[in-house]
Design a protein around this motif. Sequence first.
Motif, short mmCIF file in Angstrom:
data_model
loop_
_atom_site.label_atom_id
_atom_site.label_comp_id
_atom_site.label_asym_id
_atom_site.label_seq_id
_atom_site.Cartn_x
_atom_site.Cartn_y
_atom_site.Cartn_z
N ASP A 90 50.21 76.94 37.75
CA ASP A 90 51.43 77.08 36.76
C ASP A 90 52.20 76.21 36.67
O ASP A 90 52.96 75.59 35.81
CB ASP A 90 51.41 78.60 36.33
N ARG A 91 53.35 76.45 38.35
CA ARG A 91 54.34 74.78 37.99
C ARG A 91 53.75 74.54 38.18
O ARG A 91 55.01 73.93 36.97
CB ARG A 91 54.59 75.35 39.97
N MET A 92 52.97 73.59 38.39
CA MET A 92 52.77 72.26 37.93
C MET A 92 52.46 72.09 36.27
O MET A 92 52.26 70.80 36.17
CB MET A 92 51.87 71.52 38.83
N LEU A 93 51.38 72.47 35.82
CA LEU A 93 51.29 72.63 34.08
C LEU A 93 52.58 72.75 34.09
O LEU A 93 52.81 71.70 32.67
CB LEU A 93 50.46 74.21 34.32
N ALA A 94 53.59 73.49 34.01
CA ALA A 94 54.95 73.43 33.69
C ALA A 94 55.86 72.23 33.77
O ALA A 94 57.30 72.26 33.27
CB ALA A 94 55.35 74.70 34.19
#
Length: 581
Positions: A130-134
Amino acid sequence: ICLCIISSTIVRADDLAKLQEMITDEASEDEVPIDEYDREHWAYQRIVQPSIPSFGNEVAPEIAGWPSNAIDAFLLRGMLDAGLQPAPATDRVTLIRRLSFDLTGLPPSLEEVDRFESDSRPNAYERLVDRMLATPEYGQRWAQYWLDLARFAETDGYEHDKIRETAWQYRDWVIQALNDDIPYDQFVQWQIAGDLMEPANPAAKIATAFCLSGPDMPDINSQEERKHVLLNEITSTVGAVFLSLQVGCAQCHDHKYDAISQADFYRLRAFFEPAIELKANRSVTTLASFPLTDPMRLYQRGDWRRPGAVVEPAFPRVANLNALGVSVDRNPEERRLELATWMTDPSNPLVARSLVNRVWQFHFGKGLSSTPSDFGLVGQEPTHPDLMDYLASQLLEGEWSLKRLHREILSSSFYQMTSRVLGDEQQRAEWRKSLKVDPENQYWSRFPRRRLDAESIRDAMLAVSGLLNTEIDGPGVRPPLPAELVKTLKNGQWKVSEEAPDHYRRSIYIFARRNLTYPLFATFDRPAANCTCAERVDSTTPLQSLSLLNSDFTREVALHTVRRARPHLVGTDQESQTELT
């Protein structure tokens, strides 16, 4: 009919309607009708969510808990049928590097690696995803895949390769659209008819640059020929990218294998004819609406000098499962709206299947169907058709969210498998069996090894050296070129950016000239932007090794990497630092 239209004779409204009906039917007189046999092909079947496989005693205890989600269940079903087992999980360092390059195109920092290795929470990996997608880097990474499909460049190509001053706006739009996770159906619709859907929104108009991102020749003698070539190229690209159909093969004659007639091609092209108005020596970058003065036609043998039967806009018959028609009451220049809507209509099975197959390909090196832009009869059937349909149905249920699709794939145990031999002798034996039984890895029993693409190689080198400039948006920048290449260029062909920090921008922001690919990109197989590219070539050449060893760029980033590493590795001892250098 044509004489009546061209002449000044006054025609009553009911007579005009009869004339239009006759015109509409003219191209279909000798056309072979579509039958049920044509639609038996897998790509035209309606998307139905398949049942998720379940397993009983056939699963060995050591892999009984392997399936993390439905993707794993479909893959495991195929592995077991082939007598295979999934490879074990990879280590955390490999996993975060894999995920980081996949989603951002950059290596993880040492701090990120340490943090992930020490994170003992059950959802540590999901939080990392989720952090990388954001991050904004996600859009910068994944936009390049789409720009390959869109044949994006900032110049016209051909002999003069004239610069398109505002072309970079489309690149920035794609990046922002992916970061905002706008629904894929809207992503498609805006690129076909954004100017009509939201006429007051500049971003919607910029999106239509997809249609005009290919090569063009503004200075050609015949603007009529130019328009013909441009419209054919747009139609072929729209068919290949959104529908995964090679409709372009039908511009000269009926498709040799697929149920796509020449009239089908020109009916699809007819949606775009009122959207382009050309002027000599002037580039055109976005669609608009212009009144038509002549009827739209099929061209015999694809020759612009041989106009044939009159055609009206219509959807490709073989893919139009609900036999949806195009409104005759709507102005011709507005009918692109209907094409945009039909593309992502739930009755159209091609767009969703095409997208999930491309996303799978971008993550794993090849799609479930290994011919991502050709779902026709000569294309390759998917190795796991139920998995393809499961992902397509999930895409529709998830309101066309691309990030949600990523999460589903990345959360699978399959994505977290190792790509090399590890473990005890039993695992090594299973690995050897996998290589023997499934050398092409069609059952996905091991994680496929992949090379870094050209942009990731350069961006990774800049990142680890500390030189990477993370500025976003704006016209393409031009880093310095090798002196031996500069000697061969025309004056002004590559004007180096004045600001030194611009030389270290991410690769997606490097000026995309159609007739001069940045050398490092050319060496590592970045495609020329003359046509849509669904899959890059992976070559192995001596020049690749020599470039990484001896180029000015490599030397520069190597020196900066050493200077950055000195304090961390050898403290302040000058003798040790000299030895390191």
